[in-house]
Design a protein around this motif. Structure first.
Motif, PDB file in Angstrom:
ATOM      1  N   GLN A 276     -10.385  51.235 -18.845  1.00  0.00           N
ATOM      2  CA  GLN A 276     -10.086  49.805 -18.761  1.00  0.00           C
ATOM      3  C   GLN A 276     -11.277  48.972 -19.247  1.00  0.00           C
ATOM      4  O   GLN A 276     -11.099  47.978 -19.956  1.00  0.00           O
ATOM      5  CB  GLN A 276      -9.729  49.434 -17.321  1.00  0.00           C
ATOM      6  N   LEU A 277     -12.471  49.390 -18.855  1.00  0.00           N
ATOM      7  CA  LEU A 277     -13.664  48.658 -19.280  1.00  0.00           C
ATOM      8  C   LEU A 277     -13.858  48.767 -20.792  1.00  0.00           C
ATOM      9  O   LEU A 277     -14.204  47.775 -21.455  1.00  0.00           O
ATOM     10  CB  LEU A 277     -14.903  49.195 -18.553  1.00  0.00           C
ATOM     11  N   LEU A 278     -13.639  49.938 -21.341  1.00  0.00           N
ATOM     12  CA  LEU A 278     -13.761  50.111 -22.788  1.00  0.00           C
ATOM     13  C   LEU A 278     -12.796  49.193 -23.537  1.00  0.00           C
ATOM     14  O   LEU A 278     -13.144  48.616 -24.571  1.00  0.00           O
ATOM     15  CB  LEU A 278     -13.502  51.573 -23.169  1.00  0.00           C
ATOM     16  N   ASP A 279     -11.608  49.034 -22.996  1.00  0.00           N
ATOM     17  CA  ASP A 279     -10.610  48.146 -23.597  1.00  0.00           C
ATOM     18  C   ASP A 279     -11.095  46.691 -23.571  1.00  0.00           C
ATOM     19  O   ASP A 279     -10.974  45.964 -24.563  1.00  0.00           O
ATOM     20  CB  ASP A 279      -9.290  48.279 -22.849  1.00  0.00           C
ATOM     21  N   ILE A 280     -11.684  46.284 -22.443  1.00  0.00           N
ATOM     22  CA  ILE A 280     -12.204  44.926 -22.305  1.00  0.00           C
ATOM     23  C   ILE A 280     -13.353  44.690 -23.284  1.00  0.00           C
ATOM     24  O   ILE A 280     -13.419  43.666 -23.974  1.00  0.00           O
ATOM     25  CB  ILE A 280     -12.693  44.676 -20.859  1.00  0.00           C
ATOM     26  N   LEU A 281     -14.282  45.642 -23.350  1.00  0.00           N
ATOM     27  CA  LEU A 281     -15.435  45.508 -24.245  1.00  0.00           C
ATOM     28  C   LEU A 281     -14.995  45.477 -25.708  1.00  0.00           C
ATOM     29  O   LEU A 281     -15.492  44.674 -26.505  1.00  0.00           O
ATOM     30  CB  LEU A 281     -16.412  46.666 -24.020  1.00  0.00           C
ATOM     31  N   PHE A 282     -14.055  46.354 -26.061  1.00  0.00           N
ATOM     32  CA  PHE A 282     -13.565  46.409 -27.434  1.00  0.00           C
ATOM     33  C   PHE A 282     -12.913  45.086 -27.824  1.00  0.00           C
ATOM     34  O   PHE A 282     -13.150  44.570 -28.925  1.00  0.00           O
ATOM     35  CB  PHE A 282     -12.575  47.560 -27.584  1.00  0.00           C
TER      36      PHE A 282
END
Length: 374
Positions: free
Chosen positions: A72-78
């Motif tokens: 989920q965090l990777l999605d937000i950062l991306f």
């Protein structure tokens, strides 16, 4: 809004939405002109508590994110770094998130984010990553962890990565993926890709050859296209991968790795050196780095002439095809590099070391042509 009010408002939002909101607040705090120390401290607190969930509201350490929250965090950062934000602001936030004392804790997230950006691919994320790589330096532990992760994801786990990565050199990224991968491999493999003891995947060599031959300006991209960095940042000098790649080509014959790929890579590197613009000479090759193959050639030559008399030694060295090919490539590379004036450091010391290599016709010409009195 006060520091406490900012944190209280974010604590009312569930993860990962709080991470998205925190990134927005962080950007507002650190991307303004001359942020205060208290604003920087608040931004760091928001990163630790709401973005990476490293601490709770009392400052106690928390366990790493579970796989679902990490995704989920990777999605937000991306999403954030692909947003419509000025490049310098993106780079400012990226550097704040992934450098400093917390960089090691966040290296896993960083590696996965960049791997995703390579696979999609995302020019925006790779540009911000290049700014970070330039600033932390290719000798740092975190840089090496990142490059090692890229090698694993795209050259160990994926058997046919070359085609997938073929288009990356078209991205005008200041510090290219080539630089990241090659600087790590040349720094951490004892004899690079030419080593029988520690060979790298063939797909890595194939990909690097493709990149270098397809884009003759790729190896100096980091120096010609500096990253957009925050005002006041001390810009770290970029190191090119030219010397490390030349080492692969030079040592390949004496380690019985003389495939057509090395010949193509050698030619591509010479073209990269020749394509360095006249009038503006970046510091492309350090004389110390260019001298690295010498000790390996000495070792190989010593193994050939052990227990032989002087006459036999000279004949043996001149007749060894692998040694002479290695020396020929070395001489060609040094001559092209010196003729384009892209070697920096103590060139006289370099020539003195090179003059002591085993006898080779081409070397004799190169050494004579570059004596100080010429």
């Amino acid at each position: 809004m006060s520091v406490q009010e900012t944190k209280i408002s974010l604590r009312k939002i569930e993860f990962p939405a709080c991470a998205k909101e925190a990134l927005s607040r962080i950007s507002q705090l650190i991307c303004r002109r001359g942020p205060s120390l208290s604003q920087m401290d608040l931004a760091l607190d928001l990163m630790a508590e709401f973005v990476f969930c490293e601490i709770d509201k009392r400052g106690n350490k928390l366990p790493p994110l579970n796989p679902i929250k990490e995704l989920q965090l990777l999605d937000i950062l991306f999403e954030y770094f692909n947003g419509n934000i000025k490049e310098v602001f993106k780079n400012t936030v990226f550097l704040s998130l992934f450098s400093g004392t917390t960089a090691t804790l966040r290296s896993r997230i960083l590696s996965k984010l960049i791997s995703i950006a390579i696979g999609v691919p995302s020019k925006s994320v790779l540009i911000s990553a290049s700014a970070l790589m330039q600033q932390v330096g290719d000798s740092s532990m975190n840089y090496n962890k990142l490059a090692e992760a890229i090698v694993k994801d795209y050259f160990v786990l994926i058997p046919n990565a070359t085609q997938r990565l073929s288009g990356l050199p078209d991205f005008p990224v200041p510090r290219s993926l080539l630089e990241t991968v090659v600087l790590w491999v040349t720094a951490n493999s004892k004899l690079c890709i030419a080593a029988q003891q520690n060979p790298s995947p063939r797909s890595l060599l194939e990909t690097v050859v493709l990149w270098v031959t397809a884009n003759s300006k790729l190896c100096i991209a980091a120096q010609q296209n500096p990253s957009a960095l925050p005002s006041g940042t001390i810009v770290m000098e970029s190191t090119t991968s030219i010397a490390g790649l030349l080492k692969w080509c030079i040592l390949a014959p004496i380690y019985k790795q003389d495939s057509e790929l090395y010949a193509n890579l050698h030619l591509g590197l010479l073209n990269n050196i020749l394509d360095i613009p006249q009038g503006y000479q970046p510091k492309a090759i350090n004389h110390v780095h260019l001298a690295v193959p010498i000790r390996y050639i000495y070792k190989y030559a010593a193994s050939l002439v052990r227990k032989k008399d002087e006459a036999e030694k000279n004949r043996c060295l001149l007749e060894d095809v692998n040694l002479q090919l290695s020396l020929d490539r070395y001489a060609q590379a040094v001559q092209v590099a010196l003729s384009t004036n892209c070697v920096y450091g103590n060139v006289g010391e370099l020539l003195n070391q090179l003059s002591q290599l085993p006898q080779n016709k081409l070397w004799s010409i190169v050494i004579a042509a570059n004596q100080p009195n010429k």
